[in-house]
Design a protein around this motif. Structure first.
Motif, PDB file in Angstrom:
ATOM      1  N   SER A 181       1.836   4.422   8.693  1.00 30.89           N
ATOM      2  CA  SER A 181       2.830   3.601   9.460  1.00 30.89           C
ATOM      3  C   SER A 181       4.103   3.098   9.032  1.00 30.89           C
ATOM      4  O   SER A 181       3.971   2.786   7.911  1.00 30.89           O
ATOM      5  CB  SER A 181       2.848   1.964  10.302  1.00 30.89           C
ATOM      6  N   MET A 183       8.434   3.311   7.940  1.00 31.30           N
ATOM      7  CA  MET A 183       9.870   2.555   8.331  1.00 31.30           C
ATOM      8  C   MET A 183      11.048   4.250   8.169  1.00 31.30           C
ATOM      9  O   MET A 183      10.652   5.005   8.040  1.00 31.30           O
ATOM     10  CB  MET A 183      10.550   1.704   7.432  1.00 31.30           C
ATOM     11  N   THR A 208       1.470  -7.551   8.555  1.00 29.01           N
ATOM     12  CA  THR A 208       2.656  -7.490   8.145  1.00 29.01           C
ATOM     13  C   THR A 208       3.321  -6.287   9.099  1.00 29.01           C
ATOM     14  O   THR A 208       4.376  -4.996   9.023  1.00 29.01           O
ATOM     15  CB  THR A 208       2.134  -6.410   7.280  1.00 29.01           C
ATOM     16  N   GLU A 209       2.969  -5.634  10.428  1.00 27.80           N
ATOM     17  CA  GLU A 209       3.282  -4.224  11.469  1.00 27.80           C
ATOM     18  C   GLU A 209       4.050  -5.355  12.642  1.00 27.80           C
ATOM     19  O   GLU A 209       3.752  -5.755  13.598  1.00 27.80           O
ATOM     20  CB  GLU A 209       1.998  -4.151  11.262  1.00 27.80           C
TER      21      GLU A 209
ATOM     22  N   THR B 159       0.578   0.269   6.344  1.00 28.33           N
ATOM     23  CA  THR B 159      -0.688   0.040   7.853  1.00 28.33           C
ATOM     24  C   THR B 159      -0.956   1.292   8.158  1.00 28.33           C
ATOM     25  O   THR B 159      -0.496   2.275   8.212  1.00 28.33           O
ATOM     26  CB  THR B 159       0.427  -0.771   8.541  1.00 28.33           C
ATOM     27  N   ARG B 175      -4.502  -4.300   7.695  1.00 29.51           N
ATOM     28  CA  ARG B 175      -4.681  -3.253   6.330  1.00 29.51           C
ATOM     29  C   ARG B 175      -5.957  -3.770   5.549  1.00 29.51           C
ATOM     30  O   ARG B 175      -6.050  -3.390   4.595  1.00 29.51           O
ATOM     31  CB  ARG B 175      -3.340  -3.463   5.765  1.00 29.51           C
TER      32      ARG B 175
END
Ligand code: MG
Ligand code: MG
Lengths: 419, 419
Positions: A181, A183, A208-209, B159, B175
């Motif tokens: 994943s 950005m 974090t996601e 992730t 993660r």
């Protein structure tokens, strides 16, 4: 084309889009004291490149940068120095998710005295991913509009494994079934804002996601969008080298050879040929000064490398004129601009040493324009009547020009090189 | 120290260790025609750096490189040109696993007329991970001896998510609970060879992870060993830039300033100070020529950057002597060596242009030694009695020397630069 159709999209949808850029990280992974988003690349902080990438997308209305209190003033001066527009600063929280939440809060307020407006779609990007392109931004925005959430993904480079408690392999994941994943991500503002408002302290601290929050708190399954390799995140010290190399390559894509149109002389057309051979993949264009027409203006908007050709003269009117045009333009605010003043001479007529003496003005002049981020060098090319010798010299000249453009090093400013 | 204790380990265990290096990949991810392991970095193919990294580990007895039939001859000439030792070539299969199996088969034969012997532990590494260090190789070998299998791991940078069939987020992995599996890996030879012998065609075609085969076919749970960030795999075009920057930085860690011991003159000690200021993190050492002692020999074994200082003379005996010592050594076989011939002059006594004329020999000489991968430049330093002016000039000189060392560019070979 499908590309221009896609480009029209956000206008056609009249979608209000803003971006939040969390930049509160401390960069402990880099092993350097400066947080990575503030590390200089060609003397400019990394985050400025990322802002530039978002800014040039005309349909992103506001960019909210979230920085720690200590870095607030440094960030303000970056915005001033590199003339960034549409930026609002918001203070970071102690974790990435808290920082993003602060950014969203600033957009949500939507008060008459606040210049920020609540957008329909919000992009979340990283300050340390400077090479994001308009097309992937557009794709995640369109997908977020349709699905509520969307994020860029990439194939996994390494197999992912799960360790057991004793530090041995428990199992490995089938690589093809998973993705990394990355950005940018985009969300309907109401979806991601609600997710953050309902988010547990645990998630705000350790998560974090963002895609995960949209799924967990708003039952919104993000659409996944295949991104390009350039989306990678500057994480380690080596990534700074990589970013510098990529930026240097990008601004060295075009060389403008400046000459008077009357100079259709043979050695000059040879030089152009040698340059085109040497500078593979580099577009070599020609421009004439003194017409103040659209031509020169056009060149001054996209080109960061110039060779100004002077035939059989120590005169430097043309180089000086180019330099003052460059100084008037804003070109060198963002990138160092290389100017090579090329002089053809027959060294049989006047010895090289005397020619060099004639060109000593370049040293002093270079010191001046260096202050404006313009890197000036001189190149003397020995003009021989012997065609083979001339060809060799021109090849050598092209190699020197190519090195000056590619390296873009302050170390060679003001030098007189000889081909 | 614990390091030297660890170093003694493979000797103490008298463990027979070999390495298999699959190099049959086609590099389709790079978007370039040359497979990435053969892409040049400072004019030398990437795989040669990886071989160098394995070769310098004295306890790795054999290195089996697995290449496609088309690349066999190119590989042979790389081995000759860069004088690699202990290498055996084996023909690649159509997949990575088949190639590794071919490499293991070559080691397994253990025939009297074959120079390869079956090792107790075999390392499997990637041709495109040139920065592997002895300590991680040692760790995986020791762990493989104890556990049957071992592999280097790294924390995940992004992730990892699982997409659903419709291209939306199904779930994201926590993660912290996962790791990226990297190289090197090591195995008891009998374990991994048995795994490959029993391996299904499906696994040989579509698998990528040797640790998984050891687990699946030999019930051997690999020990996971934390690796350094440098273990990363050259995958994309940008990774070649990164590798080049890292290699340039590594060979620019030390500058040797060559001078006669009698030259303890003030401007030279100023120059050394300026160099130490400018070349942060670079070790500036001094060496004297003409003693043919251990000093110079020591320097010629680890240093790739030289500044040869000549005070108030156009004479170039010293530079020439250094160049012939370099030509006799094998130093420039692996990396381009930079030599800057530095000349101090008082330009008030003799004009710069005349000095430059005196030093034109450098241009011709540079052409000659360039063929041996030695990059020679001249640097004239204006010697002023005015102390402040001298300081400025020496700072400028140090900047130029630093740029020549860092860029290591062919473009400036033979040039006379002026500080
Ligand atoms: Mg993420
Ligand atoms: Mg693997």
């Amino acid at each position: 084309s499908s590309r221009s159709a896609a480009r029209a999209e956000p206008g056609r949808l009249s979608l209000a889009v803003a971006a939040v850029l969390p930049a509160g990280g401390s960069g402990e992974r880099m092993g350097v004291p400066t947080p990575k988003q503030f590390c200089p690349i060609l003397d400019r902080p990394l985050i400025s490149y990322t802002l530039q990438a978002l800014e040039r997308v005309c349909w992103i209305k506001d960019i909210v940068v979230v920085v720690t209190r200590e870095n607030m003033e440094a960030m303000r001066s970056i915005i001033r120095k590199y003339q960034h527009k549409h930026i609002s600063l918001v203070e970071a929280g102690v974790t990435r998710h808290r920082s993003i939440f602060n950014g969203l809060n600033a957009l949500a307020q939507d008060q008459p005295d606040c210049k920020l407006c609540k957008p329909e779609v919000v992009i979340i990007h990283d300050a340390v991913r400077p090479f994001v392109e308009e097309d992937v931004l557009l794709k995640v925005v369109i997908a977020a509009k349709a699905h509520g959430a969307a994020g860029a993904i990439r194939p996994l480079v390494s197999t992912v494994i799960s360790p057991s408690a004793d530090g041995c392999l428990d199992h490995s994941l089938e690589r093809a079934r998973y993705r990394a994943s990355e950005m940018p991500q985009a969300f309907l503002f109401d979806v991601i804002y609600k997710a953050y408002q309902q988010c547990s302290d645990y998630d705000l601290e350790f998560g974090t996601e963002c895609l995960h929050l949209a799924l967990k708190y708003c039952d919104t399954k993000a659409k996944l969008v295949e991104g390009s390799p350039d989306l990678w995140k500057v994480t380690y010290k080596r990534d700074l080298y990589t970013a510098e190399s990529i930026i240097k390559e990008r601004i060295s894509q075009e060389l403008c050879v400046v000459m008077d149109t009357k100079e259709e002389k043979e050695p000059i057309s040879y030089l152009l040929e040698a340059l085109r051979n040497e500078l593979n993949h580099v577009k070599v264009t020609c421009g004439a000064l003194g017409y103040a027409g659209r031509d020169t203006q056009h060149i001054l908007e996209q080109c960061y490398s110039f060779a100004c050709v002077n035939f059989m003269t120590s005169d430097f009117h043309k180089t000086k004129k180019l330099l003052s045009m460059l100084e008037e333009s804003d070109l060198s605010i963002l990138y160092p601009v290389v100017v090579v003043s090329v002089h053809f001479f027959d060294f049989k007529l006047v010895p090289l040493s005397q020619r060099m003496e004639n060109l000593m003005w370049i040293r002093e002049f270079a010191k001046e324009v260096k202050k404006r981020n313009i890197l000036l060098c001189g190149l003397l090319i020995s003009y021989s009547q012997d065609e083979q010798k001339l060809q060799e010299t021109l090849t050598q000249g092209a190699i020197i020009i190519a090195a000056l453009i590619r390296e873009r090093s302050l170390g060679f400013v003001g030098q007189l090189l000889v081909a």
